[in-house]
Design an enzyme around this catalytic site. Structure first.
Site: not given
Length: 191
Positions: A120-122, A125
């Site tokens: 998700q966020c990793c 990004t």
């Protein structure tokens, strides 16, 4: 501020995840916090910046609502007051923050990514950083996620499979170089 062109982004290593005890107990990588700590110590030793990114969902009433008190870096990771802290409200760490401006003004060319929720966020990004022109090192053994349960016609996916898939996609599509904690630190990572 450090003068290196490399920065360590520690994404969502926050108490919100540990507040969901059942989910945290099932994490695919129980050594994630030890490996993040190794990366942080290494970055500091190299004179590289460390940026602590947390996820916030104001007004949601859940563990990501700042009013609940869990939107803070996991205590034992020990962020320094002199290190940058960024709070985001989107999965992409760049979209709802001034992170890109901060990095560009510091002359950063390479980001090293670790944290919680590999896919998700990793991962998001990492993809955004590559699109913005940064060189990206993705330290998979310093990330973690949880399994996705079966739902209707969709099969369950283990956390380990999600992590391997993220590595494959990021590397094969040129978004990131996949590395291990030991590649940066020279120290065998925790398992």
């Amino acid at each position: 501020m450090a003068s290196s062109d490399t920065v360590l982004l520690v994404i969502d290593a926050q108490e919100s995840f540990r507040a969901r005890a059942d989910d945290w107990a099932e994490t695919a990588n129980p050594a994630v916090l030890d490996n993040i700590a190794l990366l942080v110590a290494d970055a500091r030793g190299r004179g590289e910046r460390v940026v602590w990114i947390t996820h916030s969902e104001p007004g949601s009433g859940g563990v990501f609502d700042p009013a609940q008190g869990f939107v803070r870096v996991i205590d034992e990771l020990g962020p320094l007051d002199s290190e940058d802290a960024v709070t985001k409200t989107t999965i992409n760490s760049f979209l709802s923050t001034d992170l890109d401006e901060r990095l560009r003004s510091a002359g950063v060319r390479r980001v090293v990514i670790c944290g919680i929720r590999t896919e998700q966020c990793c991962e998001t990004t990492a993809r955004a950083a590559a699109d913005l022109g940064y060189e990206v090192d993705f330290v998979t053994d310093a990330t973690t996620t949880s399994a996705i349960p079966a739902s209707g016609p969709l099969a369950a996916v283990s956390g380990e499979d999600i992590m391997r898939r993220t590595e494959s996609i990021l590397a094969a599509r040129g978004f990131a170089t996949i590395i291990r904690t030991s590649d940066r630190t020279g120290i065998a990572a925790a398992r």
